[in-house]
Design an enzyme around this catalytic site. Structure first.
Site, PDB file in Angstrom:
ATOM      1  N   LYS A  26     -29.863   7.304  20.138  1.00  0.00           N
ATOM      2  CA  LYS A  26     -30.559   6.010  20.105  1.00  0.00           C
ATOM      3  C   LYS A  26     -29.822   5.026  19.206  1.00  0.00           C
ATOM      4  O   LYS A  26     -29.627   3.859  19.553  1.00  0.00           O
ATOM      5  CB  LYS A  26     -31.991   6.187  19.599  1.00  0.00           C
ATOM      6  N   ALA A  64     -35.082   7.132  15.244  1.00  0.00           N
ATOM      7  CA  ALA A  64     -35.771   8.407  15.042  1.00  0.00           C
ATOM      8  C   ALA A  64     -36.257   8.934  16.380  1.00  0.00           C
ATOM      9  O   ALA A  64     -36.435   8.176  17.338  1.00  0.00           O
ATOM     10  CB  ALA A  64     -36.943   8.229  14.085  1.00  0.00           C
ATOM     11  N   ASP A  65     -36.475  10.231  16.410  1.00  0.00           N
ATOM     12  CA  ASP A  65     -37.068  10.857  17.580  1.00  0.00           C
ATOM     13  C   ASP A  65     -37.951  11.996  17.109  1.00  0.00           C
ATOM     14  O   ASP A  65     -37.615  12.680  16.139  1.00  0.00           O
ATOM     15  CB  ASP A  65     -36.001  11.382  18.543  1.00  0.00           C
ATOM     16  N   THR A  66     -39.072  12.174  17.771  1.00  0.00           N
ATOM     17  CA  THR A  66     -40.030  13.217  17.394  1.00  0.00           C
ATOM     18  C   THR A  66     -40.269  14.141  18.579  1.00  0.00           C
ATOM     19  O   THR A  66     -40.438  13.671  19.708  1.00  0.00           O
ATOM     20  CB  THR A  66     -41.365  12.580  16.949  1.00  0.00           C
ATOM     21  N   GLY A 124     -36.349  13.716  13.846  1.00  0.00           N
ATOM     22  CA  GLY A 124     -34.971  13.497  13.432  1.00  0.00           C
ATOM     23  C   GLY A 124     -34.775  12.027  13.143  1.00  0.00           C
ATOM     24  O   GLY A 124     -35.350  11.173  13.821  1.00  0.00           O
TER      25      GLY A 124
END
Length: 190
Positions: A53, A69-71, A106
């Protein structure tokens, strides 16, 4: 000269959390494909997704500091993303009922050539859920834009028996660690 911070996310929850830092920023939605790598661990995947991203946005804004961020929700060897429909949400919530699962977020921050990534993991335990509770929750519409089909910051909190780890990791941005990392990029409000 004030450095430009860009949040590479359209998540309203990440925006709310970043607002807590009182650092000026703008939002640019990333067009990176959110595809998991089969042989990566959950931690490697969530860091990789966050970095993808960020890199997509950083190409357009090379002089900015870009945060992404990524969840993911991970349970019993399965990744639980955002539900496709009500049936998918019901399947996920039924799976999590009475169980403990992991939520990993992350984070990637990039400034020119410097690129730092980290992740946080929180264990979330659900109470046993009744079918009518799950149906009523799905009817609120809350599950549909959330990994694992629930929002811990909303009505989904009623399902949570306990958490071990950082609450904000589950919301979508481990804000305390993110602030400390932004300080190393010379971006902070205090």
């Amino acid at each position: 000269m004030t450095r430009q911070l860009i949040l590479a996310s359209q998540s309203p929850r990440r925006k709310e959390l970043l607002d807590l830092l009182q650092i000026p920023y703008s939002i640019v939605t990333s067009n990176a494909e959110e595809k998991l790598i089969r042989n990566f661990s959950p931690a490697e995947n969530v860091k990789w997704l966050a970095e993808q991203k960020v890199r997509a946005v950083a190409e357009q804004y090379p002089d900015a500091v870009v945060l992404g961020a990524d969840t993911i929700v991970y349970y019993d060897g399965a990744y639980l993303g955002k539900p496709k429909d009500a049936e998918d949400a019901e399947r996920m919530l039924s799976m999590l009922s009475g169980q403990t699962h992991s939520v990993l977020t992350g984070v990637c921050i990039k400034d020119g050539e410097r690129c730092e990534t980290f992740f946080e993991e929180t264990e979330v335990s659900f109470w046993p859920l009744e079918e009518k509770e799950i149906s009523a929750y799905i009817a609120t519409g809350e599950p549909f834009d959330k990994a694992g089909s629930y929002g811990i910051q909303g009505k989904g909190a009623l399902f949570v028996k306990q958490i071990k780890g950082d609450y904000y990791t589950v919301v979508g941005l481990p804000i305390s660690k993110t602030m400390r990392m932004l300080k190393t990029f010379d971006l902070h409000s205090f």
